[in-house]
Design a protein around this motif. Structure first.
Motif, PDB file in Angstrom:
ATOM      1  N   ASP A  92      46.239 -26.394   9.645  1.00  0.00           N
ATOM      2  CA  ASP A  92      46.676 -27.581   8.921  1.00  0.00           C
ATOM      3  C   ASP A  92      46.361 -28.854   9.686  1.00  0.00           C
ATOM      4  N   ASN A  93      45.315 -29.568   9.224  1.00  0.00           N
ATOM      5  CA  ASN A  93      44.952 -30.877   9.772  1.00  0.00           C
ATOM      6  C   ASN A  93      44.805 -30.832  11.292  1.00  0.00           C
ATOM      7  N   LEU A  94      44.069 -29.841  11.771  1.00  0.00           N
ATOM      8  CA  LEU A  94      43.950 -29.604  13.211  1.00  0.00           C
ATOM      9  C   LEU A  94      42.981 -30.590  13.860  1.00  0.00           C
ATOM     10  N   GLU A  95      43.385 -31.064  15.031  1.00  0.00           N
ATOM     11  CA  GLU A  95      42.539 -31.957  15.832  1.00  0.00           C
ATOM     12  C   GLU A  95      42.549 -31.496  17.280  1.00  0.00           C
ATOM     13  N   LYS A  96      41.395 -31.596  17.913  1.00  0.00           N
ATOM     14  CA  LYS A  96      41.289 -31.361  19.345  1.00  0.00           C
ATOM     15  C   LYS A  96      40.332 -32.380  19.924  1.00  0.00           C
ATOM     16  N   PHE A  97      40.874 -33.314  20.721  1.00  0.00           N
ATOM     17  CA  PHE A  97      40.091 -34.375  21.326  1.00  0.00           C
ATOM     18  C   PHE A  97      40.036 -34.184  22.837  1.00  0.00           C
ATOM     19  N   TYR A  98      38.920 -34.569  23.430  1.00  0.00           N
ATOM     20  CA  TYR A  98      38.759 -34.552  24.877  1.00  0.00           C
ATOM     21  C   TYR A  98      38.441 -35.956  25.363  1.00  0.00           C
TER      22      TYR A  98
ATOM     23  N   LYS B 176      30.178 -28.927  11.445  1.00  0.00           N
ATOM     24  CA  LYS B 176      29.244 -29.919  11.982  1.00  0.00           C
ATOM     25  C   LYS B 176      30.060 -31.100  12.490  1.00  0.00           C
ATOM     26  N   ASP B 177      29.815 -31.467  13.747  1.00  0.00           N
ATOM     27  CA  ASP B 177      30.503 -32.618  14.357  1.00  0.00           C
ATOM     28  C   ASP B 177      32.020 -32.506  14.234  1.00  0.00           C
ATOM     29  N   GLY B 178      32.531 -31.314  14.439  1.00  0.00           N
ATOM     30  CA  GLY B 178      33.975 -31.118  14.466  1.00  0.00           C
ATOM     31  C   GLY B 178      34.647 -30.995  13.115  1.00  0.00           C
ATOM     32  N   ARG B 179      33.863 -31.055  12.039  1.00  0.00           N
ATOM     33  CA  ARG B 179      34.426 -30.964  10.690  1.00  0.00           C
ATOM     34  C   ARG B 179      33.809 -29.801   9.918  1.00  0.00           C
ATOM     35  N   ILE B 180      34.463 -29.391   8.835  1.00  0.00           N
ATOM     36  CA  ILE B 180      33.894 -28.391   7.948  1.00  0.00           C
ATOM     37  C   ILE B 180      32.857 -29.067   7.061  1.00  0.00           C
ATOM     38  N   PHE B 181      31.624 -28.601   7.165  1.00  0.00           N
ATOM     39  CA  PHE B 181      30.482 -29.209   6.481  1.00  0.00           C
ATOM     40  C   PHE B 181      30.241 -28.570   5.110  1.00  0.00           C
ATOM     41  N   ASN B 182      30.444 -27.249   5.051  1.00  0.00           N
ATOM     42  CA  ASN B 182      30.163 -26.530   3.813  1.00  0.00           C
ATOM     43  C   ASN B 182      30.900 -25.199   3.839  1.00  0.00           C
ATOM     44  N   GLU B 183      30.964 -24.548   2.681  1.00  0.00           N
ATOM     45  CA  GLU B 183      31.595 -23.235   2.564  1.00  0.00           C
ATOM     46  C   GLU B 183      30.772 -22.380   1.613  1.00  0.00           C
TER      47      GLU B 183
ATOM     48  N   ALA C  31      36.218 -32.795  19.243  1.00  0.00           N
ATOM     49  CA  ALA C  31      35.639 -31.454  19.105  1.00  0.00           C
ATOM     50  C   ALA C  31      36.054 -30.798  17.789  1.00  0.00           C
ATOM     51  N   VAL C  32      37.301 -30.994  17.395  1.00  0.00           N
ATOM     52  CA  VAL C  32      37.811 -30.528  16.104  1.00  0.00           C
ATOM     53  C   VAL C  32      38.489 -31.718  15.449  1.00  0.00           C
ATOM     54  N   ASN C  33      38.022 -32.074  14.258  1.00  0.00           N
ATOM     55  CA  ASN C  33      38.414 -33.356  13.669  1.00  0.00           C
ATOM     56  C   ASN C  33      38.991 -33.169  12.255  1.00  0.00           C
TER      57      ASN C  33
ATOM     58  N   HIS D 201      45.084 -25.775  23.672  1.00  0.00           N
ATOM     59  CA  HIS D 201      46.151 -26.416  22.900  1.00  0.00           C
ATOM     60  C   HIS D 201      45.571 -27.534  22.030  1.00  0.00           C
ATOM     61  N   ALA D 202      45.991 -27.553  20.787  1.00  0.00           N
ATOM     62  CA  ALA D 202      45.523 -28.584  19.865  1.00  0.00           C
ATOM     63  C   ALA D 202      46.094 -29.947  20.239  1.00  0.00           C
ATOM     64  N   THR D 203      45.329 -30.991  19.949  1.00  0.00           N
ATOM     65  CA  THR D 203      45.819 -32.357  20.164  1.00  0.00           C
ATOM     66  C   THR D 203      46.824 -32.735  19.093  1.00  0.00           C
ATOM     67  N   ALA D 204      46.537 -32.317  17.866  1.00  0.00           N
ATOM     68  CA  ALA D 204      47.433 -32.608  16.741  1.00  0.00           C
ATOM     69  C   ALA D 204      47.200 -31.571  15.655  1.00  0.00           C
TER      70      ALA D 204
END
Length: 255
Positions: A8-14, A218-225, A23-25, A59-62
């Protein structure tokens, strides 16, 4: 159908020297019980970081990650250790078998850690070994096995505890084409017959074609399914290759 994994709305920033890498946006998706989900993307797309967050290695950032309704992002370390043992099964590229133990003992170790009764361990091992076709190598040590055999033993170790979710990180990366095909057939059998829920990260289109659904990053986001549906594996492979060409990723093995 039961939801095994919810992201759910996962973010991981470095942060590094004043720069911020996402990294995950803002990623959200669900995995239902019995699904076989693949995650693909070029190097640096964030797929491994996503897997590390789901596996609680990082650990996730958010955002939040729920496994069987449990929010793992809020768990303390003691609870996380128990959660990994009881809910997750891991299959790695490098097998991670203990060289001083036979195949049987490597698999038994996962059950022993859970406190399984010794009288039940052999029965469970023999059953999963029959399903994966590794009965004849159970008494061998890892150095006496081929790469494909080692990976199938690792697969047995991951599934024998009946985890809620199996996480596979580039599981065919160290295998030749023939061994990779045999391993993937075994993994697919576990998904079909045991209704194992599998999430696999791979850059390889041939490997991904064994999945039932694929998320492309792609670039930390889901590009396609892509959903396989009624497609043959060859037809699904061709569709995967079309998306991979758009992403500029690796082609991997071919049919």
């Amino acid at each position: 159908m039961k939801t095994i994994l919810k992201v759910d709305n996962l973010e991981k920033f470095y942060k590094n020297k004043g720069s911020l890498t996402k990294a995950v946006n803002h990623i959200s998706f669900e995995v239902q019980e019995g699904e076989y989900l693949g995650i693909m993307g070029a190097s640096g797309s964030g797929k491994t970081t996503l897997l590390n967050c789901i596996s609680t290695v990082d650990h996730a950032t958010a955002g939040h990650i729920y496994v069987n309704g449990k929010d793992v992002t809020d768990m303390k370390e003691t609870a996380l250790a128990r959660f990994r043992r009881e809910e997750l099964g891991f299959i790695f590229q490098s097998f991670n078998l203990l060289d001083t133990l036979t195949g049987r003992d490597n698999i038994a170790l996962a059950l022993a850690i859970l406190g399984e009764h010794p009288k039940k361990i052999d029965g469970k091992i023999n059953k999963i070994a029959q399903e994966l076709g590794i009965g004849e190598i159970l008494e061998k040590y890892p150095y006496e096995m081929s790469g494909g055999q080692q990976q199938r033993v690792a697969c047995a170790r991951a599934i024998v505890t009946n985890p809620s979710l199996i996480l596979a990180d580039e599981p065919t990366g160290a295998l030749d084409s023939r061994s990779a095909g045999m391993f993937l057939d075994s993994l697919g059998l576990l998904n079909e017959e045991r209704h194992a829920t599998i999430l696999m990260v791979t850059h390889d289109a041939f490997t991904a074609s064994h999945c039932k659904r694929i998320l492309f990053m792609k670039d930390g986001r889901i590009f396609n399914e892509l959903v396989r549906g009624a497609d043959s594996r060859r037809e699904f492979f061709d569709k995967i290759m079309q998306v991979v060409s758009l992403l500029g990723g690796d082609k991997g093995h071919a049919f």
